[in-house]
Design an enzyme around this catalytic site. Structure first.
Site, PDB file in Angstrom:
ATOM      1  N   TYR A 115      -8.965   5.239   8.026  1.00  0.00           N
ATOM      2  CA  TYR A 115      -9.088   5.659   9.448  1.00  0.00           C
ATOM      3  C   TYR A 115     -10.051   6.569   9.464  1.00  0.00           C
ATOM      4  O   TYR A 115      -9.906   7.959   8.939  1.00  0.00           O
ATOM      5  CB  TYR A 115      -7.628   6.161   9.907  1.00  0.00           C
ATOM      6  CG  TYR A 115      -6.727   5.227  10.339  1.00  0.00           C
ATOM      7  CD1 TYR A 115      -5.975   4.497   9.199  1.00  0.00           C
ATOM      8  CD2 TYR A 115      -6.396   4.372  11.295  1.00  0.00           C
ATOM      9  CE1 TYR A 115      -4.973   3.305   8.902  1.00  0.00           C
ATOM     10  CE2 TYR A 115      -5.346   3.639  11.505  1.00  0.00           C
ATOM     11  CZ  TYR A 115      -4.896   3.235  10.427  1.00  0.00           C
ATOM     12  OH  TYR A 115      -3.708   2.121  10.517  1.00  0.00           O
ATOM     13  N   TYR A 163       4.287   6.461  10.265  1.00  0.00           N
ATOM     14  CA  TYR A 163       3.548   5.241  10.037  1.00  0.00           C
ATOM     15  C   TYR A 163       4.389   4.382   9.163  1.00  0.00           C
ATOM     16  O   TYR A 163       4.163   3.071   9.410  1.00  0.00           O
ATOM     17  CB  TYR A 163       2.212   5.769   9.286  1.00  0.00           C
ATOM     18  CG  TYR A 163       0.937   4.773   9.221  1.00  0.00           C
ATOM     19  CD1 TYR A 163       1.335   3.555   8.301  1.00  0.00           C
ATOM     20  CD2 TYR A 163       0.024   4.798   9.818  1.00  0.00           C
ATOM     21  CE1 TYR A 163       0.338   2.555   8.239  1.00  0.00           C
ATOM     22  CE2 TYR A 163      -0.889   3.668   9.711  1.00  0.00           C
ATOM     23  CZ  TYR A 163      -0.852   2.661   8.992  1.00  0.00           C
ATOM     24  OH  TYR A 163      -1.746   1.549   9.068  1.00  0.00           O
ATOM     25  N   HIS A 204       1.160  -1.252   0.056  1.00  0.00           N
ATOM     26  CA  HIS A 204       0.085  -0.025  -0.067  1.00  0.00           C
ATOM     27  C   HIS A 204       0.870   1.350   0.025  1.00  0.00           C
ATOM     28  O   HIS A 204       1.860   1.386   0.902  1.00  0.00           O
ATOM     29  CB  HIS A 204      -0.902  -0.034   1.084  1.00  0.00           C
ATOM     30  CG  HIS A 204      -2.198  -0.943   0.997  1.00  0.00           C
ATOM     31  ND1 HIS A 204      -3.214  -0.564   2.019  1.00  0.00           N
ATOM     32  CD2 HIS A 204      -2.309  -1.653   0.351  1.00  0.00           C
ATOM     33  CE1 HIS A 204      -4.238  -1.501   1.752  1.00  0.00           C
ATOM     34  NE2 HIS A 204      -3.613  -2.246   0.478  1.00  0.00           N
TER      35      HIS A 204
END
Ligand code: FAD
Ligand code: DHB
Length: 390
Positions: free
Chosen positions: A201, A383, A72
């Protein structure tokens, strides 16, 4: 029994450590309370950072991952009427991979079988001894009921948040930090193709929701629920309605596809750091030393980062060079605290608070990280994962 390194716990940190040590010619024995099948079937993490995948590749553990993992470029962040994509590749030059912990665990187990690794499953009464000497040991009862002692030069606690290793560091040496949260996650696994290309999210007045995935046919979802919510309070209909509302079904034509739910459970969350991560001949790695709330997908990646530092440090120690082992706790804790902050920050930004002032701060922060390149880059860098040894 005798070995060089006694490893307590056959989760991802324990099995990966035994693999990296074996590659350096260091012998270990792994001790585990559960069965091999039980450990491999626990549904937990789903996202691997770039540096985790790089390490697995270098260790020869990524053949299946390279065939089956879904790379991703980033994530979607959303709140009512807004959805924004953050592209980590553009922002930070790194990506993430969807690959379930269950799959990684199976790969680690297969590699352990292939090299003839000694892993003793289904033990009881694990106890650590003589950790301040050069001859530490672990006693346990094996699955046949026989009391055993494993003598080693080093003991490593990879036994997660409930194992005995953390508290084997004496109370007058150990310092802990803890934060609990007012909410839990209801985690759901469903046999349905993901309704999104990359994870969503979502901040919503009803509570946070996350749309994740495991494969082209299996989706993973999480809903913010109050602590101690009985799982039976959430029927299939209530789950799909809650997800549809919070994830924005109908918003700009986006639709949530539903399917049979195959697993659901309520997961409490907390932050916890225990230091030092070394005492005498005992070293701690992974959840045995630190827990993060799951928002931001850091727990498994942090466990891998600990082991990546620890394996060469132990190899050097066992060959007479103490410097890296002496530095291990301080070096590992730098990254632990960075991930502890990032996980706390993602959690408190996205989980709805009853306080109207907090809500305005959350929405302001979400607008900033989705509209400012500086804000977005900070999120992306954390992240997608800082380099090992950060
Ligand atoms: P564990 O996996 O807990 O392994 C410890 C092992 O030690 C266990 O097998 C246990 O049975 C064994 N053990 C315990 N006591 C003893 C004893 N007395 N003697 C011998 N053995 C013992 N992380 C991410 O990075 N990304 C995510 O997306 C993510 N999502 C998550 C979702 C959920 C629902 C949960 C629960 C966790 C998630 N995490 C995630 C966190 C991640 O799963 C953990 O950080 C990871 O499993 C830590 O690995 P570990 O090997 O250190 O500990
Ligand atoms: C998953 C879990 C997380 O905590 C997260 O931030 C992203 C994905 C998952 O289980 O897929």
């Amino acid at each position: 029994m005798r070995t060089q390194v006694a490893i307590v716990g056959a989760g991802p940190s324990g099995l990966l450590l035994s693999h990296l040590l074996a590659a350096d010619g260091i012998e270990s024995v792994v001790l585990e309370t559960r069965s091999e099948e039980y450990v491999a079937s626990r549904i937990r993490a789903g996202i691997l950072e770039q540096s985790t995948v790089d390490l697995l590749r270098a260790a020869g553990l990524a053949d299946r991952l390279d065939r089956e993992a879904d790379p991703h470029r980033g994530i979607h962040l959303q709140w009512p009427h807004e959805r924004h994509h953050l592209d980590f590749v553009e922002l930070a030059g790194r990506q993430v991979f969807v690959y379930g912990q269950t799959e990684l665990q199976k790969d680690l187990v297969a590699a352990a079988h292939a090299r003839g690794q000694d892993v003793v499953y289904e033990i009881d009464d694990t106890a650590l001894h003589d950790l301040e000497t050069d001859r530490p040991s672990v006693t346990f009862t094996d699955s046949g009921g026989t009391a055993r002692r494993l003598e080693a030069e080093v003991v490593v606690g990879c036994d997660g948040s409930f194992g005995p290793s953390r508290t084997a560091v004496p109370a007058d040496v150990r310092r802990t930090w803890e934060r609990t949260y007012d909410y839990s996650w209801l985690g759901i696994l469903a046999d349905v193709a993901p309704s999104t290309d990359e994870l969503i999210y979502a901040w919503h007045p009803d509570g946070f929701a996350l749309h994740s995935m495991r494969s082209a046919t299996v989706s993973r979802f999480y809903l913010q629920v109050p602590n101690d919510t009985p799982v039976e309070e959430w029927s299939e209909d209530r789950i799909w309605e809650g997800l549809a509302t919070r994830l924005g079904h109908g918003q700009d034509g986006w639709e949530l596809t539903t399917g049979p739910i195959t697993d659901r459970s309520v997961l409490p969350m907390r932050s916890h750091v225990s230091q030092p991560m070394r005492h005498g001949r005992l070293f701690l790695a992974g959840d045995a030393a630190h827990i993060v709330p799951p928002t931001g997908a850091k727990g498994l990646n942090l466990a891998v980062a600990d082991v990546a530092l620890l394996a060469p440090a132990l190899t050097a120690l066992l060959r007479g060079d103490h410097a890296r082992a002496d530095a291990y706790s301080d070096t590992a804790l730098r990254r632990v605290w960075r991930c502890t902050h990032f996980s706390w920050w993602m959690t408190t930004m996205l989980h709805t608070s009853p306080d109207p002032f907090d809500r305005q701060l959350q929405l302001s922060q979400l607008r900033w990280v989705t509209s400012s390149e500086a804000g977005a880059t900070g999120l992306a860098e954390n992240y997608a994962g800082l380099p090992i040894g950060f």
